[in-house]
Design a protein around this motif. Structure first.
Motif, mmCIF file in Angstrom:
data_model
loop_
_atom_site.group_PDB
_atom_site.id
_atom_site.type_symbol
_atom_site.label_atom_id
_atom_site.label_comp_id
_atom_site.label_asym_id
_atom_site.label_seq_id
_atom_site.Cartn_x
_atom_site.Cartn_y
_atom_site.Cartn_z
ATOM 1 N N GLU A 45 -5.774 -49.819 28.163
ATOM 2 C CA GLU A 45 -6.682 -50.933 27.227
ATOM 3 C C GLU A 45 -5.945 -51.082 26.043
ATOM 4 N N ILE A 46 -4.674 -50.520 25.973
ATOM 5 C CA ILE A 46 -4.389 -50.744 24.403
ATOM 6 C C ILE A 46 -2.529 -51.910 24.939
ATOM 7 N N LEU A 47 -1.749 -51.950 25.821
ATOM 8 C CA LEU A 47 -0.942 -52.136 25.719
ATOM 9 C C LEU A 47 -1.049 -53.747 25.014
ATOM 10 N N GLY A 48 0.126 -54.537 24.188
ATOM 11 C CA GLY A 48 0.579 -55.697 23.793
ATOM 12 C C GLY A 48 -0.536 -55.775 22.584
ATOM 13 N N LYS A 49 -1.527 -54.956 22.294
ATOM 14 C CA LYS A 49 -2.713 -55.034 20.925
ATOM 15 C C LYS A 49 -1.711 -53.883 19.984
ATOM 16 N N ARG A 50 -1.584 -54.819 18.586
ATOM 17 C CA ARG A 50 -1.964 -53.622 17.380
ATOM 18 C C ARG A 50 -2.701 -52.708 17.307
ATOM 19 N N ALA A 51 -2.014 -51.608 16.539
ATOM 20 C CA ALA A 51 -2.946 -50.589 16.319
ATOM 21 C C ALA A 51 -4.279 -50.754 15.226
ATOM 22 N N PHE A 52 -4.280 -51.945 14.736
ATOM 23 C CA PHE A 52 -5.315 -52.195 13.843
ATOM 24 C C PHE A 52 -5.749 -52.747 14.337
ATOM 25 N N GLU A 53 -5.911 -53.811 15.487
ATOM 26 C CA GLU A 53 -6.884 -54.679 16.367
ATOM 27 C C GLU A 53 -7.705 -54.034 17.020
ATOM 28 N N PHE A 54 -7.763 -52.228 17.463
ATOM 29 C CA PHE A 54 -8.882 -51.431 18.253
ATOM 30 C C PHE A 54 -8.886 -49.321 17.950
ATOM 31 N N LEU A 55 -8.304 -49.493 16.534
ATOM 32 C CA LEU A 55 -9.201 -48.967 15.602
ATOM 33 C C LEU A 55 -9.358 -48.916 13.986
ATOM 34 N N LYS A 56 -10.683 -47.945 14.450
ATOM 35 C CA LYS A 56 -11.708 -48.475 13.047
ATOM 36 C C LYS A 56 -10.958 -47.906 11.560
ATOM 37 N N GLY A 57 -11.178 -48.219 10.490
ATOM 38 C CA GLY A 57 -10.428 -47.284 9.575
ATOM 39 C C GLY A 57 -8.982 -47.809 9.248
ATOM 40 N N VAL A 58 -8.304 -48.124 9.803
ATOM 41 C CA VAL A 58 -6.668 -48.592 9.831
ATOM 42 C C VAL A 58 -6.430 -50.025 9.777
ATOM 43 N N GLU A 59 -6.097 -50.515 9.238
ATOM 44 C CA GLU A 59 -6.057 -51.889 7.542
ATOM 45 C C GLU A 59 -4.263 -51.777 8.530
ATOM 46 N N GLU A 60 -3.688 -53.568 8.604
ATOM 47 C CA GLU A 60 -2.527 -53.754 8.734
ATOM 48 C C GLU A 60 -1.346 -53.008 7.552
ATOM 49 N N GLU A 61 -2.167 -52.599 6.321
ATOM 50 C CA GLU A 61 -1.713 -52.394 4.757
ATOM 51 C C GLU A 61 -1.422 -51.167 4.943
ATOM 52 N N SER A 62 -2.365 -50.258 5.609
ATOM 53 C CA SER A 62 -2.246 -49.263 5.841
ATOM 54 C C SER A 62 -1.668 -48.324 7.221
ATOM 55 N N SER A 63 -1.056 -48.738 7.851
ATOM 56 C CA SER A 63 -0.851 -48.584 9.744
ATOM 57 C C SER A 63 0.760 -48.149 8.727
ATOM 58 N N THR A 64 0.267 -46.372 9.708
ATOM 59 C CA THR A 64 1.742 -46.131 9.250
ATOM 60 C C THR A 64 3.672 -47.144 10.558
ATOM 61 N N LEU A 65 2.636 -47.405 11.262
ATOM 62 C CA LEU A 65 3.464 -47.977 12.091
ATOM 63 C C LEU A 65 4.065 -49.652 11.806
ATOM 64 N N MET A 66 2.815 -50.584 11.094
ATOM 65 C CA MET A 66 3.262 -51.348 10.960
ATOM 66 C C MET A 66 4.275 -51.100 9.329
ATOM 67 N N ASN A 67 3.701 -50.334 8.632
ATOM 68 C CA ASN A 67 5.024 -49.994 7.673
ATOM 69 C C ASN A 67 5.918 -48.845 7.761
ATOM 70 N N ALA A 68 6.350 -49.139 9.150
ATOM 71 C CA ALA A 68 7.754 -47.855 8.728
ATOM 72 C C ALA A 68 8.578 -49.558 9.177
ATOM 73 N N LEU A 69 8.090 -50.406 10.489
ATOM 74 C CA LEU A 69 8.401 -51.782 10.195
ATOM 75 C C LEU A 69 8.773 -52.541 9.477
ATOM 76 N N LYS A 70 8.241 -52.775 8.481
ATOM 77 C CA LYS A 70 8.210 -53.512 7.038
ATOM 78 C C LYS A 70 8.928 -52.570 6.077
ATOM 79 N N ASN A 71 8.870 -51.289 6.166
ATOM 80 C CA ASN A 71 9.707 -50.722 4.936
ATOM 81 C C ASN A 71 11.090 -50.389 5.685
ATOM 82 N N ARG A 72 11.489 -50.471 6.994
ATOM 83 C CA ARG A 72 12.245 -49.300 7.523
ATOM 84 C C ARG A 72 12.408 -48.247 7.066
ATOM 85 N N GLU A 73 10.667 -47.194 7.398
ATOM 86 C CA GLU A 73 11.540 -45.504 6.273
ATOM 87 C C GLU A 73 10.186 -45.479 6.899
ATOM 88 N N GLN A 74 10.850 -43.764 7.615
ATOM 89 C CA GLN A 74 10.279 -42.348 8.536
ATOM 90 C C GLN A 74 9.575 -42.329 6.919
#
Length: 457
Positions: A45-74
């Motif tokens: 169901e989710i291949l090709g989608k971003r996490a915040f597109e198929f999960l409730k309560g997860v916004e782009e700015e709070s997504s750990t996956l998106m923050n790891a990409l943006k901030n280059r941090e673990q």
């Protein structure tokens, strides 16, 4: 290469942890079946989608996956509360790591562990503990069994500790009754009418334990709400931190600050909240050993052990075994509707020959097992017990040693054998107390007590 990829895919698909891999734009490249079970979603169901597109309560700015990409941090051991689009509520602990190639971020990998049920159970426990229900069974010093000098000395020290507000550290092997001492200290002191909150540090991940202890404010992590922590629930009372050696050293450092300064900060808040909580901690491993291994901070240990109480194992207080047996028989008579009055002497002899690695808890389980087998008998005889204990023998490392048992009691006989074993071990290690205690699996203090008791050179 294809073989390696197939092996890796097989490995990832058979992990209990969920694995979610995204490309540099956050689009899902891989989503294993375990992650699907956690979030209640089919991987297709989710291949090709971003996490915040198929999960409730997860916004782009709070997504750990998106923050790891943006901030280059673990991001390590981050708690997240959210829901899938199918309505399943999830609490997980996630570790998210960016992937690099030639210095550029090409994606991110998230590893998730589902703790939904654990969180719900702990919240129910916290509500029960904070409810002030006075009908729950609690222990006092009157419930502690023992007539040996060693246990009497420990009880006396614990009774004196109950009159103060200082931190207490209780050390003892698993099953010796550390919580009975902790409850007795609380219920005999000035805080007895205030909350008593026990928490098993070994059963709860450190990241979840921190939020449970200090509380959270809304927005401190994905899905977080304003919630009081156990320190606020226990304000004016006592918190028992059971198996404190299982606690992460980073959290030990934060607790040290609470002990020193007397205030907490809920997760996600800058506001300090004053708390008046007495801490009793317990350990089932020697503190000195844990400090050497880096599992226990030295400064945290010193702050906790203002009063240190060492509870001796059952093998060092075998004179109390009969009293324990009779107490457990009385307990299970009421519970199981039996009418047992005594225990056979040959059984007690075998019990005194056994080392009881599980201590009082093991003895209680053995008596419970026997009581379930009893029909109308008034005496627990050997046929009701497991053979491994009843047939156990007193084993010494020198079978050539013989003793004259004339005019000697069983207790004196056991003391003679114990003295011989300690003497032999001391000679083997050139009277090195630490090494001898380690071999005999006893504390230095207990070994020194035995040396003095048996007047060994």
């Amino acid at each position: 290469m294809n073989n390696i990829e197939s092996i890796l895919k097989c490995l990832i698909e058979n992990l209990d942890e969920g694995i979610h891999i995204v490309d540099k734009n956050g689009n899902t490249l891989y989503y294993n079946n375990s992650m699907g079970r956690i979030e209640g979603i089919s991987p297709g169901e989710i291949l090709g989608k971003r996490a915040f597109e198929f999960l409730k309560g997860v916004e782009e700015e709070s997504s750990t996956l998106m923050n790891a990409l943006k901030n280059r941090e673990q991001y390590v051991d981050v708690i997240q509360n959210y829901s899938s689009n199918h309505g399943k509520k999830i609490t997980s602990i996630n570790t998210t790591v960016p992937a690099f190639y030639n210095g550029e971020v090409i994606g991110a990998v998230e590893i998730s562990k589902d703790i939904t049920q654990l969180k719900e159970l702990n919240e129910k426990l916290c509500k029960l503990q904070g409810s002030g229900n006075t009908t729950n069974k609690y222990y006092t010093f009157d419930d502690i069994i023992g007539q040996t000098e060693s246990i009497k000395a420990v009880i006396n020290k614990a009774q004196r500790a109950s009159f103060s507000n200082s931190s207490v550290l209780i050390y003892g092997e698993t099953g010796v009754g550390k919580e009975v001492f902790a409850q007795s200290i609380h219920h005999s002191g000035a805080r007895k009418d205030k909350p008593y909150v026990p928490i098993n540090c070994a059963a709860i991940p450190s990241s979840l334990l921190e939020s449970m202890l200090f509380g959270t404010v809304k927005g401190s992590f994905t899905g977080a709400e304003d919630k009081k922590g156990l320190f606020i629930e226990a304000n004016g009372g006592t918190i028992l931190l059971d198996e404190i050696n299982s606690m992460d050293t980073a959290l030990q450092s934060k607790l040290l600050r609470v002990l020193q300064d007397g205030y907490i900060r809920p997760l996600g808040s800058n506001a300090a909240i004053d708390v008046d909580v007495r801490i009793i901690a317990s350990l089932n491993e020697e503190p000195e050993k844990l400090i050497r291994e880096g599992k226990l901070r030295k400064d945290f240990y010193y702050r906790l052990s203002v009063v240190r109480i060492d509870v001796p194992p059952l093998k060092e207080r075998k004179e109390d075994i009969k009293e324990f047996c009779l107490g457990f028989i009385d307990y299970y008579n009421k519970l199981l509707g039996k009418q047992v009055e005594d225990i056979e002497e040959s059984v007690l002899t075998a019990f005194n020959s056994y080392d009881w690695p599980g201590n009082i808890r093991e003895l209680k389980n053995v008596i419970e097992s026997a009581m379930n087998m009893v029909d109308n008998s008034r005496v627990l005889t050997k046929e009701y017990f497991e053979n491994k204990i009843i047939t156990s023998k007193i084993m010494t490392k020198n079978p050539e040693v013989h003793y004259d048992l004339k005019n000697k009691s069983l207790e004196e006989y056991i003391d003679m054998i114990e003295a011989e074993i300690i003497k032999e071990s001391l000679l083997r290690y050139n009277c090195n107390i630490s090494k001898t205690a380690q071999e005999l699996k006893m504390t230095r203090q207990n070994l020194q007590y035995k040396i003095k008791k048996y007047k060994l050179p």
